[in-house]
Scaffold this motif. Structure first.
Motif, PDB file in Angstrom:
ATOM      1  N   ASP A  93      22.561  65.338  -0.139  1.00 42.41           N
ATOM      2  CA  ASP A  93      23.784  64.552  -0.109  1.00 42.41           C
ATOM      3  C   ASP A  93      24.928  65.531  -0.262  1.00 42.41           C
ATOM      4  O   ASP A  93      25.205  66.001  -1.369  1.00 42.41           O
ATOM      5  CB  ASP A  93      23.769  63.511  -1.233  1.00 42.41           C
ATOM      6  CG  ASP A  93      24.965  62.566  -1.178  1.00 42.41           C
ATOM      7  OD1 ASP A  93      26.038  62.978  -0.683  1.00 42.41           O
ATOM      8  OD2 ASP A  93      24.825  61.424  -1.651  1.00 42.41           O
ATOM      9  N   ALA A 119      28.049  65.127  -0.126  1.00 41.39           N
ATOM     10  CA  ALA A 119      29.180  64.627  -0.906  1.00 41.39           C
ATOM     11  C   ALA A 119      28.945  64.790  -2.402  1.00 41.39           C
ATOM     12  O   ALA A 119      29.889  64.943  -3.178  1.00 41.39           O
ATOM     13  CB  ALA A 119      29.439  63.168  -0.580  1.00 41.39           C
ATOM     14  N   LYS A 120      27.672  64.759  -2.786  1.00 45.40           N
ATOM     15  CA  LYS A 120      27.317  64.878  -4.204  1.00 45.40           C
ATOM     16  C   LYS A 120      26.768  66.253  -4.554  1.00 45.40           C
ATOM     17  O   LYS A 120      26.401  66.492  -5.701  1.00 45.40           O
ATOM     18  CB  LYS A 120      26.287  63.812  -4.573  1.00 45.40           C
ATOM     19  CG  LYS A 120      26.786  62.383  -4.457  1.00 45.40           C
ATOM     20  CD  LYS A 120      25.711  61.396  -4.880  1.00 45.40           C
ATOM     21  CE  LYS A 120      26.225  59.965  -4.807  1.00 45.40           C
ATOM     22  NZ  LYS A 120      25.183  58.980  -5.205  1.00 45.40           N
ATOM     23  N   ASN A 121      26.707  67.137  -3.559  1.00 44.67           N
ATOM     24  CA  ASN A 121      26.154  68.477  -3.786  1.00 44.67           C
ATOM     25  C   ASN A 121      24.770  68.406  -4.435  1.00 44.67           C
ATOM     26  O   ASN A 121      24.472  69.147  -5.383  1.00 44.67           O
ATOM     27  CB  ASN A 121      27.098  69.315  -4.660  1.00 44.67           C
ATOM     28  CG  ASN A 121      28.431  69.574  -3.998  1.00 44.67           C
ATOM     29  OD1 ASN A 121      28.519  69.622  -2.771  1.00 44.67           O
ATOM     30  ND2 ASN A 121      29.464  69.726  -4.788  1.00 44.67           N
ATOM     31  N   THR A 122      23.956  67.525  -3.942  1.00 46.33           N
ATOM     32  CA  THR A 122      22.653  67.264  -4.542  1.00 46.33           C
ATOM     33  C   THR A 122      21.562  67.318  -3.473  1.00 46.33           C
ATOM     34  O   THR A 122      21.751  66.804  -2.367  1.00 46.33           O
ATOM     35  CB  THR A 122      22.629  65.895  -5.242  1.00 46.33           C
ATOM     36  OG1 THR A 122      23.630  65.882  -6.262  1.00 46.33           O
ATOM     37  CG2 THR A 122      21.270  65.624  -5.872  1.00 46.33           C
ATOM     38  N   ALA A 177      21.325  68.976  -8.665  1.00 44.91           N
ATOM     39  CA  ALA A 177      22.739  69.105  -8.334  1.00 44.91           C
ATOM     40  C   ALA A 177      23.159  70.556  -8.461  1.00 44.91           C
ATOM     41  O   ALA A 177      22.708  71.257  -9.377  1.00 44.91           O
ATOM     42  CB  ALA A 177      23.584  68.232  -9.253  1.00 44.91           C
ATOM     43  N   SER A 231      15.539  65.495  -8.213  1.00 43.26           N
ATOM     44  CA  SER A 231      16.937  65.720  -7.863  1.00 43.26           C
ATOM     45  C   SER A 231      17.387  67.068  -8.390  1.00 43.26           C
ATOM     46  O   SER A 231      16.853  67.574  -9.383  1.00 43.26           O
ATOM     47  CB  SER A 231      17.832  64.640  -8.474  1.00 43.26           C
ATOM     48  OG  SER A 231      17.476  63.355  -8.056  1.00 43.26           O
TER      49      SER A 231
END
Length: 114
Positions: A71, A73-76, A22, A20
């Motif tokens: 994602d 929405a999660k900037n990930t 971010a 992951s």
């Protein structure tokens, strides 16, 4: 700002890991995001990238085994790695694609044992 990847570890050949990364919204939302890796004694290489609209591209060495996703929405951004091989052992980094020197972080180490 440095982009920090996480999720690395030690896994046996054939196993899976999910990485992951971010990023600040101002970087993530307008850029193609990529994963890169640097194996011991080798130069850093591009692994995969994903466009804002979700379209993807992969290095031949990982095609069919790795999946990049994002994602918004999660900037990930994620990298799902399956059927891992010892030659996948490397430090994995995320960055924009093409990469910017300012954004290189420490990376996350993935070690695949045979």
């Amino acid at each position: 700002v440095q982009l920090q990847a996480s999720g690395g570890g030690l896994v046996q050949a054939g196993g899976s890991l999910r990485l992951s990364c971010a990023a600040p919204g101002r970087i993530f939302s307008n850029n193609r995001m990529g994963w890169y890796r640097q194996a011991p004694g080798k130069q850093r290489e591009w692994v995969a990238h994903i466009v804002v609209d979700g379209s993807t591209n992969y290095a031949d060495s990982v095609k069919g085994r790795f999946t990049i996703s994002r994602d918004n929405a999660k900037n990930t951004v994620y990298l799902e790695m399956n059927s891992l091989k010892p030659e996948d052992t490397a430090v994995y980094y995320c960055n924009t694609s093409p990469p910017r020197n300012l954004y290189w972080g420490q990376g996350t180490l993935v070690t695949v044992s045979s």
